[in-house]
Scaffold this active site. Structure first.
Site, PDB file in Angstrom:
ATOM      1  N   CYS A 116      85.830 -76.533 -53.731  1.00  0.00           N
ATOM      2  CA  CYS A 116      84.917 -77.596 -54.131  1.00  0.00           C
ATOM      3  C   CYS A 116      84.421 -77.403 -55.562  1.00  0.00           C
ATOM      4  CB  CYS A 116      83.698 -77.596 -53.217  1.00  0.00           C
ATOM      5  SG  CYS A 116      84.082 -77.584 -51.487  1.00  0.00           S
ATOM      6  N   ARG A 149      91.005 -77.537 -58.994  1.00  0.00           N
ATOM      7  CA  ARG A 149      90.556 -76.560 -57.999  1.00  0.00           C
ATOM      8  C   ARG A 149      90.957 -76.968 -56.588  1.00  0.00           C
ATOM      9  NH1 ARG A 149      86.102 -73.393 -59.935  1.00  0.00           N
ATOM     10  NH2 ARG A 149      85.400 -73.172 -57.799  1.00  0.00           N
ATOM     11  N   TRP A 156      86.369 -79.872 -50.728  1.00  0.00           N
ATOM     12  CA  TRP A 156      87.538 -79.347 -50.026  1.00  0.00           C
ATOM     13  C   TRP A 156      87.027 -79.021 -48.632  1.00  0.00           C
ATOM     14  CZ3 TRP A 156      89.518 -74.822 -47.751  1.00  0.00           C
ATOM     15  CH2 TRP A 156      90.913 -74.709 -47.743  1.00  0.00           C
ATOM     16  N   ASN A 166      78.494 -76.173 -52.834  1.00  0.00           N
ATOM     17  CA  ASN A 166      79.702 -75.373 -52.568  1.00  0.00           C
ATOM     18  C   ASN A 166      79.281 -74.170 -51.740  1.00  0.00           C
ATOM     19  OD1 ASN A 166      81.090 -77.042 -54.233  1.00  0.00           O
ATOM     20  ND2 ASN A 166      81.360 -75.578 -55.901  1.00  0.00           N
ATOM     21  N   GLY A 167      80.142 -73.752 -50.800  1.00  0.00           N
ATOM     22  CA  GLY A 167      79.802 -72.585 -49.982  1.00  0.00           C
ATOM     23  C   GLY A 167      79.651 -72.998 -48.533  1.00  0.00           C
ATOM     24  N   GLU A 187     106.695 -62.940 -54.749  1.00  0.00           N
ATOM     25  CA  GLU A 187     106.058 -63.939 -55.612  1.00  0.00           C
ATOM     26  C   GLU A 187     106.951 -65.185 -55.763  1.00  0.00           C
ATOM     27  OE1 GLU A 187     103.247 -64.527 -56.559  1.00  0.00           O
ATOM     28  OE2 GLU A 187     103.340 -65.708 -58.373  1.00  0.00           O
ATOM     29  N   LYS A 207     105.776 -68.902 -54.680  1.00  0.00           N
ATOM     30  CA  LYS A 207     105.768 -70.028 -55.633  1.00  0.00           C
ATOM     31  C   LYS A 207     106.506 -71.215 -55.033  1.00  0.00           C
ATOM     32  CE  LYS A 207     103.231 -69.221 -57.732  1.00  0.00           C
ATOM     33  NZ  LYS A 207     102.425 -68.084 -57.871  1.00  0.00           N
ATOM     34  N   GLU A 240     104.575 -72.819 -51.907  1.00  0.00           N
ATOM     35  CA  GLU A 240     103.265 -73.450 -52.090  1.00  0.00           C
ATOM     36  C   GLU A 240     103.339 -74.778 -52.838  1.00  0.00           C
ATOM     37  OE1 GLU A 240     100.359 -71.327 -54.464  1.00  0.00           O
ATOM     38  OE2 GLU A 240     101.923 -70.481 -55.702  1.00  0.00           O
ATOM     39  N   HIS A 265     117.428 -55.477 -41.066  1.00  0.00           N
ATOM     40  CA  HIS A 265     116.611 -55.167 -39.883  1.00  0.00           C
ATOM     41  C   HIS A 265     116.116 -56.426 -39.189  1.00  0.00           C
ATOM     42  CE1 HIS A 265     116.733 -50.924 -40.870  1.00  0.00           C
ATOM     43  NE2 HIS A 265     116.596 -51.300 -42.127  1.00  0.00           N
ATOM     44  N   LYS A 312      92.487 -74.052 -55.947  1.00  0.00           N
ATOM     45  CA  LYS A 312      92.779 -73.079 -57.000  1.00  0.00           C
ATOM     46  C   LYS A 312      92.058 -71.773 -56.754  1.00  0.00           C
ATOM     47  CE  LYS A 312      94.317 -71.460 -60.872  1.00  0.00           C
ATOM     48  NZ  LYS A 312      95.660 -70.861 -60.745  1.00  0.00           N
TER      49      LYS A 312
HETATM   50  C1  F6R Z   1      99.283 -68.624 -55.694  1.00  0.00           C
HETATM   51  C2  F6R Z   1      97.866 -68.489 -55.997  1.00  0.00           C
HETATM   52  C3  F6R Z   1      97.009 -67.777 -55.038  1.00  0.00           C
HETATM   53  C4  F6R Z   1      96.000 -66.895 -55.790  1.00  0.00           C
HETATM   54  C5  F6R Z   1      95.003 -66.280 -54.802  1.00  0.00           C
HETATM   55  C6  F6R Z   1      94.043 -65.354 -55.510  1.00  0.00           C
HETATM   56  O1  F6R Z   1      99.968 -69.265 -56.719  1.00  0.00           O
HETATM   57  O2  F6R Z   1      97.400 -68.951 -57.014  1.00  0.00           O
HETATM   58  O3  F6R Z   1      97.742 -67.049 -54.121  1.00  0.00           O
HETATM   59  O4  F6R Z   1      96.708 -65.897 -56.458  1.00  0.00           O
HETATM   60  O5  F6R Z   1      94.291 -67.306 -54.176  1.00  0.00           O
HETATM   61  O6  F6R Z   1      93.308 -66.031 -56.487  1.00  0.00           O
HETATM   62  P1  F6R Z   1      92.548 -65.252 -57.623  1.00  0.00           P
HETATM   63  O7  F6R Z   1      93.584 -64.584 -58.465  1.00  0.00           O
HETATM   64  O8  F6R Z   1      91.797 -66.309 -58.364  1.00  0.00           O
HETATM   65  O9  F6R Z   1      91.665 -64.258 -56.949  1.00  0.00           O
END
Ligand code: F6R
Length: 607
Positions: A2, A27, A72, A98-99, A480, A484, A487, A503, A602
């Site tokens: 949010c 976000r 959100w 927020n929260g 990773e 990517k 997501e 395995h 985000k």
């Molecule tokens: C994936 C992504 C998330 C963040 C995770 C941690 O592309 O962005 O997996 O890496 O939510 O976020 P931060 O780094 O902000 O703690």
């Protein structure tokens, strides 16, 4: 997650709020709304979907005080009724939050018995009713009294019909800052919403309440004791949070990596003395040097960067190192003491689980360090010391330049610790730092594979399952690459250490299934060639990321993307580039919203 914006000043509040909310879109959110304080009371306008939809439903409002929110969903589905701001029954106060208010059920029951009818299913609405009931002519006091009743976390902005020209803000566990302008103030959950108006900001700390007007603000604790705050300058520029000719922030940020890596290393690598200079840990350098154990904590991409960090710390500093999912760490009774260093790895510096891990580590007596991007963020402020990533704002929800920044910072921290402990010989450190300094131009070279990555993605983006396999330093890169892809393109993908394939997961390989191998030259090269043969024998479509000049792999793989040669510990900074590009182009080919993938936020500020 949010986003919050509040405005009080000489301009019309509405355009400032809507522009600010658009800046916070990255976000992640599912509904939005604004509340404007006017002569006839508070006007509320809300919408499900995007801020552009909200703009269409809203007329002009000449009033100069208001609050806005992008939501959100946590409690209650994404509907107009559940969107913020929320009000009390007489619409005399409006709240954006927020929260999570953890005891909202019991407050709701109590208010219900008092005859209050609720208009939404949210936890936030209880706050609006509480503040309305406790209002005795002073909004700040009413907010303070209400907050004494609630448990949970909040970043909060509140306006009141009886006090036009005042916004009250409060923070506990959810970020909030005040942008200090000329005759105006913008309150926001994120610096990107204020940057257009001012670079001067005040970060609120947990347990603080601010009363903000056009001409100034005061800050106090929940018990009304005054708090003096320092105005700080944001280092980011407006063009850093704009697309600058790119179609998506994700591609902008992928292509920024040569520059963002240079920024991460600037002033920190002293090639003449073969030293790493990390001003952010200067005051804790001897304690860090006595570390017997390192724990790296993070989530998602940051956790993958931490996995690379584990190899780096063990390789250079020879200190036992573990990587923890931040969400698991504090519920596990971790064995931590004063000779343990816990490093929180986080782009946003606001991830709730990572923050909780830091707090637990501190409680247990560990030294806590941050490898964080956002200056002034909660984790940056909660840790004892730290090294900022300095990669600039990351707006794309899929983390790219933060990953390479995290790996670079962990590499510098590991080399630094290795030197302090005299376990990383000076000559080796000199070679390592010289190689690290060359990485940004090698990333530039690696980015030339963009066209090829696009062609691979366009051909294969219709396949529903992908595998990513790597070994050693490139095993976290496999994880990773898979994250990517899934997501942003919603293709199912799994990343594994290549040897694990036999395995179980090898059973998945079917004709034409895309299998991405990170097969650069290194100690395990022959082993990975063996794994490629196994996949080929079962009909998989092999995409190999290989070292430039490797003629052998060309004969084995269906597609090969070459990256420049580098020592193994630094290869992740190069091998991740084609994987970011493949994911990006696959998402574009499938028509997905690259920068705002479904269901994702985000920064995950709830546990
Ligand atoms: C994936 C992504 C998330 C963040 C995770 C941690 O592309 O962005 O997996 O890496 O939510 O976020 P931060 O780094 O902000 O703690």
């Amino acid at each position: 997650m949010c986003g919050i914006v509040g405005y009080v000043g000489g301009q019309q509040a509405l355009p400032v709020l809507l522009d600010g909310l658009e800046r916070l879109e990255y976000r992640g959110y599912d509904s939005c709304g604004v509340a404007i304080v006017g002569d006839l009371g508070i006007g509320i306008q809300k919408s499900t979907g995007r801020v552009t939809d909200l703009r269409k439903t809203i007329g002009d409002a000449a009033n100069t005080t208001g609050i806005g929110h992008t939501r959100w969903a946590t409690h209650g589905t994404p509907t107009v009724a559940n969107a913020h701001p929320h009000t009390d029954a007489s619409v005399s106060v409006a709240v954006a939050h927020n929260g999570i208010i953890e005891n909202h059920d019991s407050i709701r029951d109590w208010l219900g018995r008092e005859g209050i009818k609720f208009a939404s299913e949210t936890d936030t609405e209880v706050l609006a009713h509480l503040i309305g009931r406790l209002y005795r002519g002073n909004l700040e006091d009413a907010v303070r009294s209400a907050l004494h009743e609630v448990e949970g976390t909040y970043g909060l902005v509140v306006v009141c019909a009886a006090e036009p020209g005042v916004v009250v803000a409060a923070k506990k566990g959810s970020p909030l800052l005040i942008g200090v302008g000329d005759g105006e103030h913008i309150i926001a959950s994120d610096a990107s919403a204020v940057l257009e108006h001012t670079k001067r900001v005040v970060y609120l700390d947990d347990g603080e309440v601010a009363r903000v007007t056009a001409s100034g603000f005061t800050t106090t604790t929940l018990d009304a004791s005054p708090v003096t705050k320092e105005v700080q300058e944001i280092g980011w520029t407006l063009d850093q949070i704009e697309l600058g000719g790119h179609e998506h922030f994700m591609s902008k940020e992928i292509f920024e990596q040569p520059a963002s890596l240079r920024d991460s290393m600037r002033g920190r690598i002293d090639l003449g003395r073969s030293e790493v200079r990390l001003g952010g840990v200067r005051d804790f350098v001897s304690r860090f040097g006595r570390t017997r154990r390192v724990i790296l904590a993070g989530c998602g991409t940051a956790w993958h960067a931490a996995l690379v960090g584990e190899y780096l710390f063990e390789g250079m500093a020879k200190v036992p190192t573990e990587v923890e999912y931040a969400s698991e760490f504090r519920y596990r009774n971790p064995v931590v003491d004063s000779r343990t260093t816990v490093i929180a790895v986080s782009q946003s510096g606001e991830t709730a689980d990572t923050l909780a891990a830091v707090q637990e580590a501190k409680r247990l007596g560990a030294l806590s360090l941050g490898a964080v991007n956002v200056v002034g963020s909660t984790i940056a402020r909660e840790t004892d010391a730290g090294v900022y990533l300095h990669v600039g704002p990351e707006i794309g929800v899929a983390s790219t330049k933060a990953f390479t920044g995290q790996v670079a910072v962990l590499a510098m921290l590991a080399a630094h610790l290795g030197r302090r402990k005299r376990r990383f010989p000076k000559k080796e450190c000199a070679g390592f730092l010289a190689d690290l300094a060359k990485i940004p131009s090698k990333v530039e070279e690696a980015l030339r594979c963009d066209g090829q990555a696009k062609s691979i993605s366009e051909r294969l983006s219709g396949r529903d399952n992908w595998l990513y396999l790597g070994r050693g330093y490139n095993y976290p890169v496999a994880l990773e690459g898979a994250l990517k892809l899934k997501e942003i393109s919603y293709i199912h993908a799994e990343g594994l250490p290549a040897a694990e394939m036999k395995h179980g997961p090898i059973a998945l390989i079917s004709d034409g299934m895309p299998v991405v191998f990170i097969a650069t030259r290194g100690a395990q090269y022959e082993k990975i060639i063996g794994n490629i043969e196994e996949v080929r024998a079962r009909g998989g479509h092999v995409i190999a990321v290989a070292t430039s000049g490797d003629g052998r792999i060309d004969k084995l793989a269906d597609d090969v993307i070459y990256v420049p040669d580098a020592p193994e510990p630094l290869q992740p900074l190069l091998t991740v580039i084609p994987l970011q590009l493949i994911a990006y182009h696959a998402a574009v080919a499938r028509g997905c919203n690259v920068d705002k993938p479904r269901n994702l936020a985000k920064s995950v500020t709830v546990e």
